[in-house]
Design a protein around this motif. Sequence first.
Motif, PDB file in Angstrom:
ATOM      1  N   ILE A   8       0.838  -1.208   0.000  1.00  0.00           N
ATOM      2  CA  ILE A   8       0.000   0.000   0.000  1.00  0.00           C
ATOM      3  C   ILE A   8       0.869   1.254   0.000  1.00  0.00           C
ATOM      4  N   ASN A   9       1.687   1.416   1.035  1.00  0.00           N
ATOM      5  CA  ASN A   9       2.610   2.549   1.121  1.00  0.00           C
ATOM      6  C   ASN A   9       3.369   2.446   2.435  1.00  0.00           C
ATOM      7  N   HIS A  10       4.591   2.970   2.478  1.00  0.00           N
ATOM      8  CA  HIS A  10       5.390   3.058   3.700  1.00  0.00           C
ATOM      9  C   HIS A  10       5.446   1.705   4.438  1.00  0.00           C
ATOM     10  N   SER A  11       4.577   1.502   5.464  1.00  0.00           N
ATOM     11  CA  SER A  11       4.590   0.205   6.159  1.00  0.00           C
ATOM     12  C   SER A  11       3.273  -0.538   5.964  1.00  0.00           C
ATOM     13  N   GLY A  12       2.467  -0.083   5.042  1.00  0.00           N
ATOM     14  CA  GLY A  12       1.140  -0.674   4.832  1.00  0.00           C
ATOM     15  C   GLY A  12       1.144  -1.747   3.752  1.00  0.00           C
ATOM     16  N   SER A  38       6.424  13.269   5.850  1.00  0.00           N
ATOM     17  CA  SER A  38       5.485  13.110   4.737  1.00  0.00           C
ATOM     18  C   SER A  38       5.780  11.795   4.019  1.00  0.00           C
ATOM     19  N   LEU A  39       4.774  11.271   3.360  1.00  0.00           N
ATOM     20  CA  LEU A  39       4.982  10.071   2.545  1.00  0.00           C
ATOM     21  C   LEU A  39       5.820  10.440   1.325  1.00  0.00           C
ATOM     22  N   LEU A  40       6.726   9.556   0.955  1.00  0.00           N
ATOM     23  CA  LEU A  40       7.582   9.790  -0.207  1.00  0.00           C
ATOM     24  C   LEU A  40       6.759   9.728  -1.498  1.00  0.00           C
ATOM     25  N   THR A  41       5.736   8.891  -1.497  1.00  0.00           N
ATOM     26  CA  THR A  41       4.951   8.600  -2.701  1.00  0.00           C
ATOM     27  C   THR A  41       3.477   8.764  -2.391  1.00  0.00           C
ATOM     28  N   LYS A  42       2.723   9.307  -3.324  1.00  0.00           N
ATOM     29  CA  LYS A  42       1.275   9.459  -3.114  1.00  0.00           C
ATOM     30  C   LYS A  42       0.605   8.082  -3.226  1.00  0.00           C
ATOM     31  N   THR A  43      -0.312   7.785  -2.314  1.00  0.00           N
ATOM     32  CA  THR A  43      -1.018   6.498  -2.357  1.00  0.00           C
ATOM     33  C   THR A  43      -2.104   6.554  -3.439  1.00  0.00           C
ATOM     34  N   PRO A  44      -2.108   5.610  -4.394  1.00  0.00           N
ATOM     35  CA  PRO A  44      -3.147   5.641  -5.434  1.00  0.00           C
ATOM     36  C   PRO A  44      -4.522   5.269  -4.876  1.00  0.00           C
ATOM     37  N   GLU A  45      -5.550   5.782  -5.529  1.00  0.00           N
ATOM     38  CA  GLU A  45      -6.947   5.530  -5.149  1.00  0.00           C
ATOM     39  C   GLU A  45      -7.235   4.034  -5.039  1.00  0.00           C
ATOM     40  N   ASN A  46      -6.678   3.254  -5.986  1.00  0.00           N
ATOM     41  CA  ASN A  46      -6.902   1.791  -5.994  1.00  0.00           C
ATOM     42  C   ASN A  46      -6.464   1.151  -4.688  1.00  0.00           C
ATOM     43  N   LYS A 248      16.193 -13.623  -1.347  1.00  0.00           N
ATOM     44  CA  LYS A 248      15.809 -12.753  -2.477  1.00  0.00           C
ATOM     45  C   LYS A 248      15.247 -11.455  -1.907  1.00  0.00           C
ATOM     46  N   PHE A 249      15.773 -10.318  -2.384  1.00  0.00           N
ATOM     47  CA  PHE A 249      15.346  -9.018  -1.868  1.00  0.00           C
ATOM     48  C   PHE A 249      14.302  -8.400  -2.782  1.00  0.00           C
ATOM     49  N   LEU A 250      13.303  -7.777  -2.157  1.00  0.00           N
ATOM     50  CA  LEU A 250      12.156  -7.253  -2.908  1.00  0.00           C
ATOM     51  C   LEU A 250      12.028  -5.756  -2.699  1.00  0.00           C
ATOM     52  N   CYS A 251      11.695  -5.057  -3.752  1.00  0.00           N
ATOM     53  CA  CYS A 251      11.354  -3.640  -3.610  1.00  0.00           C
ATOM     54  C   CYS A 251       9.987  -3.441  -4.242  1.00  0.00           C
ATOM     55  N   PHE A 252       9.011  -3.027  -3.433  1.00  0.00           N
ATOM     56  CA  PHE A 252       7.653  -2.809  -3.949  1.00  0.00           C
ATOM     57  C   PHE A 252       7.313  -1.329  -3.930  1.00  0.00           C
ATOM     58  N   TYR A 253       6.647  -0.901  -4.977  1.00  0.00           N
ATOM     59  CA  TYR A 253       6.155   0.475  -5.077  1.00  0.00           C
ATOM     60  C   TYR A 253       4.663   0.462  -4.753  1.00  0.00           C
ATOM     61  N   THR A 254       4.157   1.582  -4.308  1.00  0.00           N
ATOM     62  CA  THR A 254       2.753   1.608  -3.913  1.00  0.00           C
ATOM     63  C   THR A 254       1.840   1.075  -5.033  1.00  0.00           C
ATOM     64  N   GLY A 255       0.973   0.121  -4.674  1.00  0.00           N
ATOM     65  CA  GLY A 255       0.078  -0.494  -5.669  1.00  0.00           C
ATOM     66  C   GLY A 255       0.600  -1.803  -6.250  1.00  0.00           C
ATOM     67  N   ASP A 256       1.881  -2.139  -6.010  1.00  0.00           N
ATOM     68  CA  ASP A 256       2.432  -3.406  -6.543  1.00  0.00           C
ATOM     69  C   ASP A 256       1.775  -4.607  -5.856  1.00  0.00           C
ATOM     70  N   THR A 257       1.533  -5.675  -6.619  1.00  0.00           N
ATOM     71  CA  THR A 257       1.027  -6.914  -6.024  1.00  0.00           C
ATOM     72  C   THR A 257       1.981  -8.064  -6.363  1.00  0.00           C
ATOM     73  N   ASP A 276      11.067   9.857  -6.986  1.00  0.00           N
ATOM     74  CA  ASP A 276      10.367  10.455  -5.833  1.00  0.00           C
ATOM     75  C   ASP A 276      11.346  11.127  -4.868  1.00  0.00           C
ATOM     76  N   TYR A 277      12.484  10.474  -4.615  1.00  0.00           N
ATOM     77  CA  TYR A 277      13.495  11.072  -3.726  1.00  0.00           C
ATOM     78  C   TYR A 277      13.963  12.421  -4.289  1.00  0.00           C
ATOM     79  N   SER A 278      14.098  12.479  -5.618  1.00  0.00           N
ATOM     80  CA  SER A 278      14.646  13.706  -6.210  1.00  0.00           C
ATOM     81  C   SER A 278      13.657  14.869  -6.135  1.00  0.00           C
ATOM     82  N   LYS A 279      12.388  14.564  -5.825  1.00  0.00           N
ATOM     83  CA  LYS A 279      11.362  15.622  -5.817  1.00  0.00           C
ATOM     84  C   LYS A 279      11.009  16.134  -4.424  1.00  0.00           C
ATOM     85  N   ILE A 280      11.623  15.587  -3.383  1.00  0.00           N
ATOM     86  CA  ILE A 280      11.175  15.979  -2.037  1.00  0.00           C
ATOM     87  C   ILE A 280      11.501  17.449  -1.748  1.00  0.00           C
ATOM     88  N   SER A 281      10.613  18.105  -1.000  1.00  0.00           N
ATOM     89  CA  SER A 281      10.891  19.495  -0.627  1.00  0.00           C
ATOM     90  C   SER A 281      10.254  19.818   0.722  1.00  0.00           C
TER      91      SER A 281
END
Length: 309
Positions: A8-12, A38-46, A248-257, A276-281
């Motif tokens: 979902i996002n962060h720890s979700g 703040s969250l690094l990435t916006k959580t999608p509606e889905n 095996k190491f995994l990297c998931f982005y918000t919305g990945d299944t 996303d890291y490059s856009k933080i302010s």
Amino acid sequence: NMDKLEFINHSGIVITQDGKSIAVDPWVEGNVFNNSWSLLTKTPENSINTLKESDFIWFSHEHPDHFNPPNIPLFGKNKNFIFQKTKDKRVVNFLRKYSNNIFELKSGENFQISKNFSIEACPFQDLDSYCVIKAGNKTILNLNDCRIKSEGELKEIKRKIGTIDLLMAQFSYAIGNTNRNEKMLREKNAKEILENLNRIIFSLKPEFFLPFASFSFFSHKENFYLNDSINKIDKLMSFLEKSHPNTKFLCFYTGDTWNFDKSWNNDISINKYKKDYSKISESSSKIKEINIDDLREISKKYILQIKKN
């Protein structure tokens, strides 16, 4: 096999098995810790819909990047909430405003979601807890923020749980106890977390490791500088992969299944996070100035209140 895990996002995350689903620690929108994270990435509606449709939601502890009170109404009325049994009942009393279906789990109590699907919550240190989810024939250990420091604690967890198919844990520092000019201390904090993760993976030998609970950034004018030494996901992955050829190491982005697919490709999500890291302010939240005498007055009242209780 486990049917599906959605990040979902962060720890979700949400895990689905035999038509039932459980969500874990969803922080999906809004800033937390006095507007300073703040969250690094916006959580999608889905993904928010996935949470609304989930059958159960478990919270590991009271920190707002795991249990964010303003997000609770988003998940719908009378949701089944699960939390560890505590003396103060602060969290469950808050949840009762939104739901009549609250399950308080005693330490080590096994909660059956369906026939081949269960969660066990294990309180850890002062207010945290980790959980063990069994989905089909898979065992998932979610350590979230539990600071496991000793070999003894690791041995005890391993003895209790046995084979771990998927391990999830935090990968960057959350505590900002350094001044602006103390970059070396922050680098030391970040490195210690990497070394600790190394030890945990070495001890628990999971088949898969999912780093999470650190997809946020310090976003306030007064703490934005703390981002200069955080463990970013790309650096973390290359550091860990070198040391653990059998995990095996995994990297998931918000919305990945995902469903224990060995051919998962991390590059796509890593590149999205780099963007996303490059856009933080810094957020534009105003800094309120408070008079020292007012602070003294508030502190005095607080101490009297504590003594009275």
